[in-house]
Each structure stands twice: as structure tokens, then as C-alpha cells.
Design a protein around this motif. Structure first.
Motif, mmCIF file in Angstrom:
data_model
loop_
_atom_site.group_PDB
_atom_site.id
_atom_site.type_symbol
_atom_site.label_atom_id
_atom_site.label_comp_id
_atom_site.label_asym_id
_atom_site.label_seq_id
_atom_site.Cartn_x
_atom_site.Cartn_y
_atom_site.Cartn_z
ATOM 1 N N GLY A 150 -28.127 -71.971 88.454
ATOM 2 C CA GLY A 150 -28.120 -72.207 87.012
ATOM 3 C C GLY A 150 -26.849 -71.754 86.332
ATOM 4 N N SER A 151 -25.877 -71.240 87.087
ATOM 5 C CA SER A 151 -24.620 -70.802 86.488
ATOM 6 C C SER A 151 -23.806 -72.003 86.052
ATOM 7 N N ASP A 152 -23.053 -71.839 85.000
ATOM 8 C CA ASP A 152 -22.202 -72.922 84.516
ATOM 9 C C ASP A 152 -20.942 -72.303 83.932
ATOM 10 N N ASP A 153 -20.032 -71.941 84.792
ATOM 11 C CA ASP A 153 -18.815 -71.233 84.409
ATOM 12 C C ASP A 153 -17.770 -72.225 83.929
ATOM 13 N N ALA A 154 -17.562 -72.276 82.612
ATOM 14 C CA ALA A 154 -16.567 -73.166 82.013
ATOM 15 C C ALA A 154 -16.795 -74.617 82.421
ATOM 16 N N GLY A 155 -18.063 -75.000 82.546
ATOM 17 C CA GLY A 155 -18.374 -76.372 82.916
ATOM 18 C C GLY A 155 -18.386 -76.610 84.408
ATOM 19 N N LEU A 156 -18.219 -75.581 85.220
ATOM 20 C CA LEU A 156 -18.222 -75.746 86.669
ATOM 21 C C LEU A 156 -19.592 -75.387 87.227
ATOM 22 N N GLY A 157 -19.903 -75.905 88.396
ATOM 23 C CA GLY A 157 -21.074 -75.472 89.114
ATOM 24 C C GLY A 157 -22.315 -76.310 88.913
ATOM 25 N N ASP A 158 -22.318 -77.286 88.022
ATOM 26 C CA ASP A 158 -23.499 -78.087 87.774
ATOM 27 C C ASP A 158 -23.606 -79.184 88.834
ATOM 28 N N ARG A 159 -24.839 -79.555 89.154
ATOM 29 C CA ARG A 159 -25.037 -80.700 90.038
ATOM 30 C C ARG A 159 -26.350 -81.392 89.708
ATOM 31 N N LEU A 160 -26.384 -82.679 89.998
ATOM 32 C CA LEU A 160 -27.592 -83.462 89.798
ATOM 33 C C LEU A 160 -28.515 -83.304 90.995
ATOM 34 N N ALA A 161 -29.714 -83.858 90.863
ATOM 35 C CA ALA A 161 -30.720 -83.756 91.930
ATOM 36 C C ALA A 161 -30.434 -84.785 93.016
ATOM 37 N N ILE A 162 -29.329 -84.584 93.699
ATOM 38 C CA ILE A 162 -28.878 -85.443 94.788
ATOM 39 C C ILE A 162 -28.466 -84.554 95.951
ATOM 40 N N ALA A 163 -28.845 -84.939 97.152
ATOM 41 C CA ALA A 163 -28.358 -84.247 98.350
ATOM 42 C C ALA A 163 -28.110 -85.277 99.436
ATOM 43 N N THR A 164 -26.940 -85.204 100.046
ATOM 44 C CA THR A 164 -26.609 -86.062 101.181
ATOM 45 C C THR A 164 -26.422 -85.188 102.401
ATOM 46 N N ILE A 165 -27.089 -85.556 103.485
ATOM 47 C CA ILE A 165 -27.056 -84.735 104.689
ATOM 48 C C ILE A 165 -26.433 -85.480 105.857
ATOM 49 N N GLU A 166 -25.894 -84.701 106.791
ATOM 50 C CA GLU A 166 -25.483 -85.182 108.101
ATOM 51 C C GLU A 166 -26.379 -84.530 109.149
ATOM 52 N N LEU A 167 -26.512 -85.170 110.296
ATOM 53 C CA LEU A 167 -27.272 -84.620 111.406
ATOM 54 C C LEU A 167 -26.329 -84.151 112.499
ATOM 55 N N THR A 187 -11.892 -76.934 95.675
ATOM 56 C CA THR A 187 -12.618 -76.455 94.507
ATOM 57 C C THR A 187 -12.377 -77.399 93.333
ATOM 58 N N ILE A 188 -13.267 -77.345 92.357
ATOM 59 C CA ILE A 188 -13.045 -78.122 91.142
ATOM 60 C C ILE A 188 -11.802 -77.611 90.426
ATOM 61 N N ALA A 189 -11.640 -76.307 90.387
ATOM 62 C CA ALA A 189 -10.458 -75.736 89.727
ATOM 63 C C ALA A 189 -9.178 -76.247 90.368
ATOM 64 N N GLY A 190 -9.134 -76.277 91.696
ATOM 65 C CA GLY A 190 -7.956 -76.798 92.389
ATOM 66 C C GLY A 190 -7.762 -78.283 92.143
ATOM 67 N N THR A 191 -8.853 -79.011 92.010
ATOM 68 C CA THR A 191 -8.766 -80.450 91.747
ATOM 69 C C THR A 191 -8.202 -80.712 90.354
ATOM 70 N N LEU A 192 -8.606 -79.899 89.379
ATOM 71 C CA LEU A 192 -8.034 -80.028 88.032
ATOM 72 C C LEU A 192 -6.526 -79.804 88.071
ATOM 73 N N ASP A 193 -6.093 -78.814 88.831
ATOM 74 C CA ASP A 193 -4.659 -78.541 88.949
ATOM 75 C C ASP A 193 -3.933 -79.712 89.605
ATOM 76 N N ALA A 194 -4.557 -80.311 90.626
ATOM 77 C CA ALA A 194 -3.920 -81.430 91.319
ATOM 78 C C ALA A 194 -3.783 -82.643 90.401
ATOM 79 N N LEU A 195 -4.793 -82.911 89.605
ATOM 80 C CA LEU A 195 -4.703 -84.023 88.661
ATOM 81 C C LEU A 195 -3.646 -83.760 87.597
ATOM 82 N N ASP A 196 -3.607 -82.543 87.108
ATOM 83 C CA ASP A 196 -2.599 -82.190 86.111
ATOM 84 C C ASP A 196 -1.196 -82.358 86.678
#
Length: 442
Positions: A331-348, A142-151
Motif C-alpha cells: 500500500g506504499s505510494d512514495d511520490a507516485g511510485l510502487g502502485d500496481r494493478l491487479a495483474i500478475a504474469t508468471i513464468e514456469l 527502477t522507475i526512478a532510473g527510468t525517469l532519469d533515462a527518459l529525461d
């Protein structure tokens, strides 16, 4: 999906230089080009191309030329510096150093960092490789967990700099820069942001977000003329060795020594890319004219359409890094989380994404990208296959672009390509390619 009913959806938000381009397809005929490779390089805004054409007659040397064109070119460069500073919300004493691109800007900054740099393993190689003393933190689920790891890493051992991407070039997931800046500053570090992907799609403000250094490229921001920028605090840059040793970076040259300049001139030796710099500034002005909300709403609608369409396709998996970015599709944006750009990468589940990408281009006129997108450590950790296929959109994209891609993807996954392909050192290509190449000669 073929035959499914879809709402009309948004059309292009802006006019781009490739609008209406038709490309040949295998077997003869033409198809309207669908550009879903915006994350690699975006076409020029029409207004940027027109502006460059108006400026070219005045191109000349800068800063020391006495002729009228030289004085005009000098003003264009220095005015562009002000435009860049304003667009990114720079502080009054920040430097705006013009570079070739984001990679160039981050390499410049790397020579100025007085200590360790902490980065995430999901970074583009441009933000992994330049740092002379690098500590890599593995992104968490998660982003939240990643913030903790960086801290935790910054608390474990001090670092001079935390350098992070503003948005993943693989998944489009946007990182909460303000929260990251707060973590870095609380631990005595500065923060640099690789905004190559973020800046063309979201407004970035150094002061509001607490960013110390920002790097970005014109070729991803609708100004593909070879210029980028590093914007940030002057003290490290003034203390660093000149990035390029040459004319313009010096006050005095003696046989036994050199007195280097301070400020932007210290790192801009040689003749600058006047045309690229002018194009970059004009593109940023056009992004402002389009409006932050309008761009975000336009791309959000396309992002939802793209991801919902991919979720309905059998045999396809969308790669993502964080479990808490799914909210970005609603469209949710909880404390700056959840946003993404118009990019998608797929695997087959089965088959080659390289072959699929080649067939999309050769048979359907749809440009995508296959590979690991200069993010090898991320793929080793987060992907189940060695390569992915990326579709990316922008201000010139439309709902029809998304639908064309989804329909062609479904057909190719289900039935395979209609033509024979072979794999070479350069990747998959048609065994017999009868597409004529354009002629640009006299």
C-alpha cells in the motif's frame, strides 16, 4: 494452495454481465467461470447492458436526421462526449474524439505529431508501432532510473511527444504520470498516455496530471461495444490530415479540392458507433458511482492475495519490470511510485504456460491468457522464457476467484493436466474436446 486456510476476502464490487456464468469442462459437468482475463477484455457492467437495451429502440442516424430517434441518438453521442471529458478531467478546449479502441486512438494521434515521439520499450504494440518517427528508451531496473533515462533522452535531442503507458499490461505496474508529464514539459515535449489498462482501475485527470493526450478503450472499461476515445489538445488535431476521408469530416467537396472541418468532426468521418459510445459513457458513470477509493481498495486486497499466493508456489516466477514497485503490495505510494494493478504474469521453471493456460480453461473453467501480450520487446528484455501466463482481475472479481486460480495452478504444476492436449497453429487444445458449444440460434 490446496488445503491451506484463507481468510474470506472481498467479493465482487460490481455486477457484471458474466456473473454466475457456468462453462462446461472436459469429461462432462459444469464449473463456475472464473474470468482472470480482464486485462484483455472486460465483461459489460450489468447496468451498461441494461442501458444499451433501453437505448436501442432509439438508434438512428446522427447530426443531420430530422426524425425524433435521430435527434435522440445525436443527443446521446454529444452527451457522452461531455461525460468522457468530465470523467478524465479534460480542459475546456480539449477535443474528445471517439474511436474504435486505444490502438485506433493512438494511430489517429500519430498522424498529428509534428516531430519525434519518445517511448519506452515496455509499451504495448499499440504505443510502439504507430509513431512515424520513434525513439525507444530502455526501461531501467527502477522507475526512478527510468525517469532519469527518459529525461536524458529528451535532453539529448528534442522531441515533440513522450508517449507512455499508464500501467503495464504485462505486470500491472503503474507509472507516475504526473512526474513523467513534468519531465516532458520541462524538455519542451507533450505527453500522451495509453490508459487502456489504467483508466478502468484508477481515476485519470488530465489537468491534475498534466496529460496532453489520453487514449483508452471501452472494451477494457466494462463497455465491450466497440468504442474508445482520444482526448486532448485541439491544435495538433486541427492541423493534422483528417484521420478518415469521408462524409461528415468536410465542409465542402469540389472536384479539385476539399475544405476539411476542424474539431472532432475532422476525425470522425462516417456513421459513429452510437451504441458503443453510449455504453462507454454509461460505464464511466458506473465507475464513478462505485467510487475511486472503493475500487482501489477492492483490487488492492485481491492483488495482495494473488501475489502472496504466487510467491508461495514452487516453480513459478512473477515477472516485473521495476524493483521499486514491490511497495505496491503493502500500500506504499512514495511520490507516485510502487502502485500496481491487479495483474500478475508468471513464468514456469519447467513446462509450457500455453499448455497450463489451456488446462486451466478446459479442466477448471478459469480464463487466463498466455503469450507475450503484444509487448514483445519487453519480454525479450525482462523475461527469461519466451512466453508468460497472465492473470488479471477487476471490479467483478472476488477472493474466491483468486483462490480457485491458485489451487488449480498448484495442482497443474505439480501433477500436470488430467487430459491429453496437442499443440496446433492456434496453440494448445484438448486432443478430444467434449465440451458442447452454446447454441445462439432461434
Amino acid at each position: 494452495m490446496p488445503g491451506s486456510a484463507r481468510s474470506a476476502g472481498p467479493g465482487p464490487l460490481a455486477a457484471l454481465a458474466d456473473a454466475g456464468l457456468e462453462v462446461p469442462v472436459l469429461g462432462g459437468g459444469l464449473a463456475r467461470h472464473v474470468n482472470l482475463d480482464i486485462a484483455a477484455s472486460a465483461p459489460a457492467f450489468d447496468v451498461v447492458a441494461a442501458h444499451v437495451a433501453r437505448v436501442l429502440p432509439y438508434y438512428a442516424s446522427v447530426h443531420r436526421g430530422t426524425g425524433y430517434p435521430s435527434q435522440v441518438s445525436t443527443s446521446l453521442v454529444e452527451d457522452a462526449r461531455l461525460v468522457v471529458a468530465r470523467h478524465v478531467g479534460a480542459r475546456d478546449d480539449d477535443l474528445v474524439v471517439f474511436t474504435r479502441n486505444t490502438t485506433d486512438a493512438l494511430n489517429l494521434l500519430a498522424g498529428a505529431v509534428p516531430g519525434d515521439t519518445v517511448v519506452l520499450d515496455l509499451e504495448h504494440h499499440a504505443n510502439l508501432l504507430p509513431w512515424h518517427s520513434r525513439r525507444v528508451v530502455e526501461a531501467q531496473a527502477t522507475i526512478a532510473g527510468t525517469l532519469d533515462a527518459l529525461d536524458a533522452e529528451l535532453a539529448r535531442r528534442p522531441a515533440a511527444l513522450l508517449s507512455v503507458t499508464g500501467a503495464s499490461n504485462v505486470t500491472g505496474e503503474v507509472l507516475p504520470i504526473g512526474l513523467l508529464a513534468g519531465i516532458a514539459h520541462a524538455r519542451g515535449a507533450r505527453i500522451a498516455v495509453d490508459a487502456a489498462q489504467l483508466l478502468p482501475h484508477r481515476r485519470v485527470d488530465l489537468v491534475a496530471s498534466g496529460i496532453d493526450y489520453l487514449a483508452f478503450s471501452g472494451h477494457k472499461a466494462y463497455a465491450p461495444y466497440g468504442a474508445g476515445a482520444l482526448v486532448g489538445r485541439a491544435d495538433w488535431l486541427d492541423s493534422a490530415p483528417a484521420y478518415l476521408a469521408g462524409g461528415g469530416a468536410v465542409d465542402t467537396v469540389r472536384i479539385d479540392g476539399v475544405d476539411w472541418k476542424r474539431g472532432v468532426e475532422r476525425h470522425e468521418a462516417g456513421t459513429p458507433n452510437v451504441v458503443g459510445i453510449v455504453a462507454l459513457a454509461r460505464a464511466l458513470a458506473e465507475l464513478e458511482r462505485l467510487g475511486d477509493d472503493a475500487r482501489r481498495d477492492h483490487e488492492h486486497a485481491l492483488t495482495v492475495r494473488l501475489h502472496e499466493g504466487l510467491a508461495a508456489q514452487p516453480g513459478v516466477r512473477v515477472i516485473r519490470s521495476f524493483a521499486d514497485t514491490a511497495a505496491g503490495l503493502t500500500g506504499s505510494d512514495d511520490a507516485g511510485l510502487g502502485d500496481r494493478l491487479a495483474i500478475a504474469t508468471i513464468e514456469l521453471e519447467r513446462g509450457s504456460v500455453g499448455l497450463l493456460a489451456a488446462a486451466l480453461g478446459a479442466e477448471h473453467g478459469i480464463s487466463v491468457r498466455a503469450g507475450r501480450f503484444c509487448a514483445h520487446p519487453f519480454f525479450e528484455r525482462a523475461a527469461s522464457r519466451s512466453n508468460g501466463l497472465r492473470a488479471s482481475l477487476g471490479a467483478g472479481s472476488s477472493a474466491d476467484d483468486v483462490d480457485r486460480f491458485l489451487d488449480a495452478l498448484a495442482s497443474l504444476v505439480a501433477d500436470g493436466p488430467a487430459h491429453a492436449y496437442e499443440r496446433s497453429h492456434g496453440g494448445w487444445c484438448p486432443r478430444v474436446d467434449d465440451r458442447p458449444r452454446p447454441h445462439f440460434g432461434d
